[in-house]
Write a protein that holds these residues in place. Structure first.
Motif, PDB file in Angstrom:
ATOM      1  N   ARG A   1       0.865  -1.182   0.000  1.00 40.86           N
ATOM      2  CA  ARG A   1       0.000   0.000   0.000  1.00 40.86           C
ATOM      3  C   ARG A   1       0.904   1.236   0.000  1.00 40.86           C
TER       4      ARG A   1
ATOM      5  N   ARG B   1      -0.101   4.325   0.606  1.00 40.54           N
ATOM      6  CA  ARG B   1      -0.480   5.346   1.564  1.00 40.54           C
ATOM      7  C   ARG B   1      -1.289   4.729   2.686  1.00 40.54           C
ATOM      8  N   SER B   2      -1.235   5.408   3.790  1.00 40.81           N
ATOM      9  CA  SER B   2      -1.958   4.919   4.946  1.00 40.81           C
ATOM     10  C   SER B   2      -2.335   6.116   5.795  1.00 40.81           C
ATOM     11  N   ASP B   3      -3.421   5.966   6.534  1.00 34.71           N
ATOM     12  CA  ASP B   3      -3.770   7.054   7.434  1.00 34.71           C
ATOM     13  C   ASP B   3      -2.917   6.987   8.705  1.00 34.71           C
ATOM     14  N   VAL B   4      -2.037   5.959   8.746  1.00 34.63           N
ATOM     15  CA  VAL B   4      -1.121   5.752   9.872  1.00 34.63           C
ATOM     16  C   VAL B   4      -1.786   6.068  11.206  1.00 34.63           C
ATOM     17  N   GLU B   5      -3.059   5.742  11.286  1.00 35.20           N
ATOM     18  CA  GLU B   5      -3.757   5.978  12.541  1.00 35.20           C
ATOM     19  C   GLU B   5      -3.284   4.958  13.570  1.00 35.20           C
ATOM     20  N   ARG B   6      -3.540   5.296  14.801  1.00 32.55           N
ATOM     21  CA  ARG B   6      -3.178   4.353  15.844  1.00 32.55           C
ATOM     22  C   ARG B   6      -4.112   3.159  15.759  1.00 32.55           C
ATOM     23  N   ALA B   7      -3.554   2.028  16.044  1.00 30.50           N
ATOM     24  CA  ALA B   7      -4.370   0.827  16.008  1.00 30.50           C
ATOM     25  C   ALA B   7      -5.470   0.934  17.069  1.00 30.50           C
TER      26      ALA B   7
ATOM     27  N   PRO C   1     -11.770  -2.946  17.910  1.00 29.61           N
ATOM     28  CA  PRO C   1     -12.675  -3.386  16.863  1.00 29.61           C
ATOM     29  C   PRO C   1     -13.879  -2.451  16.774  1.00 29.61           C
ATOM     30  N   TRP C   2     -14.437  -2.359  15.568  1.00 28.39           N
ATOM     31  CA  TRP C   2     -15.460  -1.330  15.384  1.00 28.39           C
ATOM     32  C   TRP C   2     -16.733  -1.620  16.153  1.00 28.39           C
ATOM     33  N   TRP C   3     -16.929  -2.884  16.542  1.00 26.61           N
ATOM     34  CA  TRP C   3     -18.126  -3.128  17.336  1.00 26.61           C
ATOM     35  C   TRP C   3     -17.942  -2.740  18.798  1.00 26.61           C
ATOM     36  N   ARG C   4     -16.714  -2.348  19.139  1.00 23.64           N
ATOM     37  CA  ARG C   4     -16.490  -1.858  20.495  1.00 23.64           C
ATOM     38  C   ARG C   4     -16.557  -0.335  20.554  1.00 23.64           C
TER      39      ARG C   4
END
Lengths: 244, 605
Positions: free
Chosen positions: B447, B449-455, B458-461
């Motif tokens: 890839r 490019r990345s938003d290099v956001e912090r890990a 999970p989205w359900w949390r």
């Protein structure tokens, strides 16, 4: 002591977005120029500093795969898949990694029913389907309540939505359950003996090799009890595995 | 000086009366007076009269004669008297002592014209073993330029193939004809070459070698280096004795395991002499031992135990630019010295768009100075499947160099192959085959490019997920609660309902009161009946209108209404029924009816 503490804190500090983007670009450039070691170091830095997005994990796993480090490759690609379950690239490179694996698990049933369900479905798709039906059902109920004559049709619409939401909702719940309760790991060392008891020097029942994904059932000191997809179990040194 | 120099004992026959009379010179000498019992030494007898047949060396059993030779020299002298010819005979023997200690070479004799001349005896000291000395101890080829041994271009110690002639000892028995097996090294590494040679050394005439039996060698890879089909000897001097050396067999040995390798005796049946005068002789060589060392630790990755020697690896392509669909021929060549037949070359690899077919191997193996060397080539056909520039990566061949005693890696240079679009081969140009095959597989690219956001979790949390999921349900629940509250608020208590009914009944009776004087009796009685029933409906909480009279009375009974009151109610209802259906009735009784209705209602409170 203070210096060590400061170094430790600095080591765990997060990159600013600009710094992280710079490291990312440098690592990607190193990969393009064939410097795999530098690329791996760059992406690993991002992960160590908490910038482990799906893209970073995918790149780290792909570089490891190019380096021939099968265990590391599968570990990071599995983590990337958890972060982005719908990515075709991750699935493709995982397939390449699996094709290079030494172990062939014979007679595997694909794990438990829940695991097979989770493996064969997308949590995102299920979650969104459930959320859409769930919301539509309640919107129908809300509309019926707000209307003066309360038409029965809206009641039937709501009932249908809830009925259809049951299946994706249950499957989605299975995803969440598996994700929250099942621990999985990947074999990192080239060869790891699986023992019958968790003690040093115990007899090895079988041997597993780099890249194999296993389920972690329990811990006992420096050993983890693992289960293969076909139900085979054994105790292995935790140092030879990497938790997904 | 006396010990190491040439001791000379001269029989001064000139001083003897006989010699003086005949002027005959006769003497004997040795090149050394102190020798080992393994050494050879030279005895030279010089006579100025007679011939070689007239000389009798004074030998006994203490000495073994290894060779004899004679030479005659003529000289012309112009003395004070008349000029004359002088003939000198030199008789040379190569001897070896059969025992140790102080030995004496007896005097030699010369018989000329019936006269006997004798030399002096020679004292020798013989010690065990080999002391060395002036006599040649190594096998040497007779020099073509005496006095210039080792002259450039004329090696004296090598065979025609450049292989050094081995050192050898003359056996104490069978010194005229013996079989010699030799190794060029006593100690080698596993996989390193040792050269095994078999010579037949002879001082007699040979007819043939009828049978040659070589020892069985287990755990050794052998390579034939030389196996002459005809006897072709060359002269060699062994310990000063001239021999003809016949090479019968030469093999390269590559030991496959460490340890001591015992090489048994070589046996041969040799026919000597000519035609019917010849006879067959059986000869055996001495056994040999070869010490095989294990390879040292620290072998590089990919090393195979057979990779021993000195090697260079190269990869060459006939073409660096090819048209799409045209094959390129790439050769991987390993060249050097070692056991080439037992070596596997690294396999050529390349990027996915280059289809590499199975190779065709070829060997060119030769020898140089008795060493196995040559090259092994694997030829690959590389068929490009895409246009572009591709690199065939470096190949590595790790090996052990026994000369340096360390590991090394032979590496080739990478090759860049450019594939251009073009007509391509016939198969690719006939329109039935695709020209640029873009096959899938391999690694997907990184890839970029990345938003290099912090890990994150999970989205359900996450809160938004639960907000989105819970909002419709919460909204509906809120609306339901509001409706319920409104309903609850809108509901009236039984007392209130009774009061309302009572108020409604009173309102109807009030209306009836207004109508009591009107001509419309039906309306009056209707209001009275409705008011009375409405009152009791409010009290009982159930509808009463429409019921037959007996059913109505049963309800009153069930509600505990007294008989008097039931009678009063029945009277009012009867009057109302009559009044509604008899419009012409008088208004006189209306007050009573109205009063009865009020009384029936009042009584119930």
């Amino acid at each position: 002591m203070i210096a060590l503490l400061v170094m430790s804190l600095l080591g765990q500090s997060y990159y600013s977005p600009e710094e992280a983007r710079g490291v990312f670009q440098q690592a990607a450039m190193a990969y393009a120029q064939g410097d795999l070691d530098a690329a791996a170091t760059g992406f690993q830095k991002l992960i160590d500093h908490g910038s482990g997005s799906a893209e970073v994990l995918y790149n780290r796993g792909t570089v490891a795969l190019a380096q021939g480090q099968l265990g590391q490759a599968v570990l990071f690609l599995e983590r990337a898949r958890r972060a982005d379950p719908s990515s075709e690239d991750i699935e493709a490179n995982l397939a390449v990694a699996r094709s290079r694996q030494l172990d062939q698990v014979v007679g595997q049933g694909g794990g438990t029913f829940l695991q097979r369900l989770v493996e064969g479905s997308s949590a995102t798709a299920l979650g969104w389907t459930f959320a859409a039906l769930w919301t539509a059902g309640f919107l129908a109920l809300i509309a019926r309540r707000l209307m003066r004559h309360r038409p029965a049709l809206l009641g039937w619409v709501a009932l249908g939505c809830f009925a259809f939401a049951l299946v994706p909702g249950a499957a989605f719940a299975a995803h969440v359950f598996v994700r929250e309760t099942y621990r999985e790991a990947v074999v990192l060392d080239a060869s790891v003996p699986a023992q019958e008891v968790p003690s040093v020097g115990a007899r090895a029942a079988f041997e597993i090799h780099a890249g194999l994904k296993v389920r972690v059932l329990a811990e006992n000191g420096a050993f983890w009890r693992i289960r293969l997809p076909n139900g085979l179990e054994g105790w292995v040194p935790a140092s030879g595995l990497g938790g997904i | 000086m006396r010990r190491i120099g040439r001791a000379l004992t001269v029989g001064l026959v000139l001083l003897s009366p006989v010699a003086l009379a005949a002027e005959v010179e006769f003497s004997q000498s040795v090149d050394r007076t102190e020798v080992g019992d393994q050494d050879t030494f030279r005895l030279t007898i010089v006579a100025s009269a007679g011939g070689a047949d007239d000389i009798r060396p004074g030998l006994n059993d203490d000495f073994e004669v290894l060779s004899r030779s004679t030479s005659t020299q003529m000289s012309f002298s112009m003395g004070s008297g008349s000029p004359g010819m002088r003939r000198t005979t030199r008789y040379t023997l190569v001897l070896r002592a059969n025992k140790t200690g102080k030995l004496t070479l007896p005097p030699a004799e010369l018989r000329v014209n019936g006269k006997v001349y004798k030399t002096q005896p020679i004292e020798l000291t013989v010690k065990p073993g080999r002391l060395g000395g002036s006599a040649p101890s190594q096998a040497q080829r007779p020099s073509r330029f005496p006095g210039f041994p080792g002259f450039p271009g004329f090696p004296d110690d090598e065979e025609g193939g450049g292989f050094p002639f081995p050192d050898m000892d003359i056996p104490r028995n069978d010194s005229d004809l013996f079989l010699q097996a030799a190794l060029d090294k006593e100690e080698v590494f596993v996989g390193e070459q040792a050269t095994f040679s078999v010579y037949l050394m002879s001082r007699v005439d040979l007819t043939s070698v009828d049978q040659l039996t070589l020892p069985k060698l287990d755990g050794v890879w052998t390579e034939e280096l030389d196996s002459p089909t005809q006897l072709a000897g060359e002269q060699r001097i062994i310990d000063g004795v001239l021999y003809r050396a016949y090479l019968l067999k030469r093999r390269a040995l590559f030991p496959m395991k460490p340890g001591t390798l015992d090489i048994g005796r070589v046996e041969a049946d040799v026919t000597t002499g000519f035609l019917f005068a010849g006879h067959r002789i059986h000869r055996k060589s001495r056994p040999l031992t070869l010490h095989v060392k294990a390879l040292p630790e620290g072998a590089p990755p990919g090393f195979a135990p057979s990779n021993v020697g000195r090697w260079t690896l190269s990869v060459e392509s006939e073409e660096t630019t090819v048209k799409l669909g045209e094959p390129a021929t790439v050769r991987v060549t390993l060249e050097g010295a070692g056991n080439l037949r037992n070596i596997t070359l690294p396999r050529l690899t390349g990027p996915e768009p280059l289809k590499i077919y199975d190779p065709t191997p070829s060997d060119k193996i030769g020898t140089s100075r008795g060493r196995v060397e040559g090259r092994r080539t694997t030829e690959y056909l590389v068929m490009p499947q895409q246009t572009g520039t591709f690199t065939l990566p470096t190949l590595s061949f790790p090996y052990f160099d026994p000369k340096r005693g360390e590991y090394d890696i032979a590496q080739s240079e990478p090759i860049t192959l450019t594939v251009e679009p073009g007509s391509g081969a016939v198969a690719a140009d006939d329109g039935s085959h695709p020209k640029n095959v873009l096959s899938g597989g391999g690694l997907r690219p990184l890839r970029d490019r990345s938003d290099v956001e912090r890990a994150g979790k999970p989205w359900w949390r996450t809160v938004p997920f639960w907000v989105v999921t819970a909002l419709p349900a919460a909204t509906w629940l809120a609306l339901a609660l509001v409706g319920l509250m409104r309903k609850r608020l809108a509901e009236e208590s039984p007392e209130e309902a009774q009061r309302k009914k009572t108020r409604a009944a009173r309102a109807r009776l009030s209306e009836a009161h207004k109508l009591k004087d009107s001509q419309d009796g039906a309306a009056f009685y209707g209001e009275v009946e409705k008011g009375l029933l409405a009152y009791f409906e409010g009290n009982f909480g159930r509808p009463l209108r429409g019921l037959r009279r007996d059913a109505l009375m049963d309800v009153f009974v069930q509600q505990g209404i007294s008989a008097d009151r039931r009678a009063r109610i029945a009277r009012v209802l009867d009057a109302c029924e009559v009044g509604r259906f008899a419009p012409g009735s008088s208004t006189a009784g209306r007050d009573q009816i109205l009063q009865d209705a009020v009384d029936a209602m009042e009584e119930s409170r």
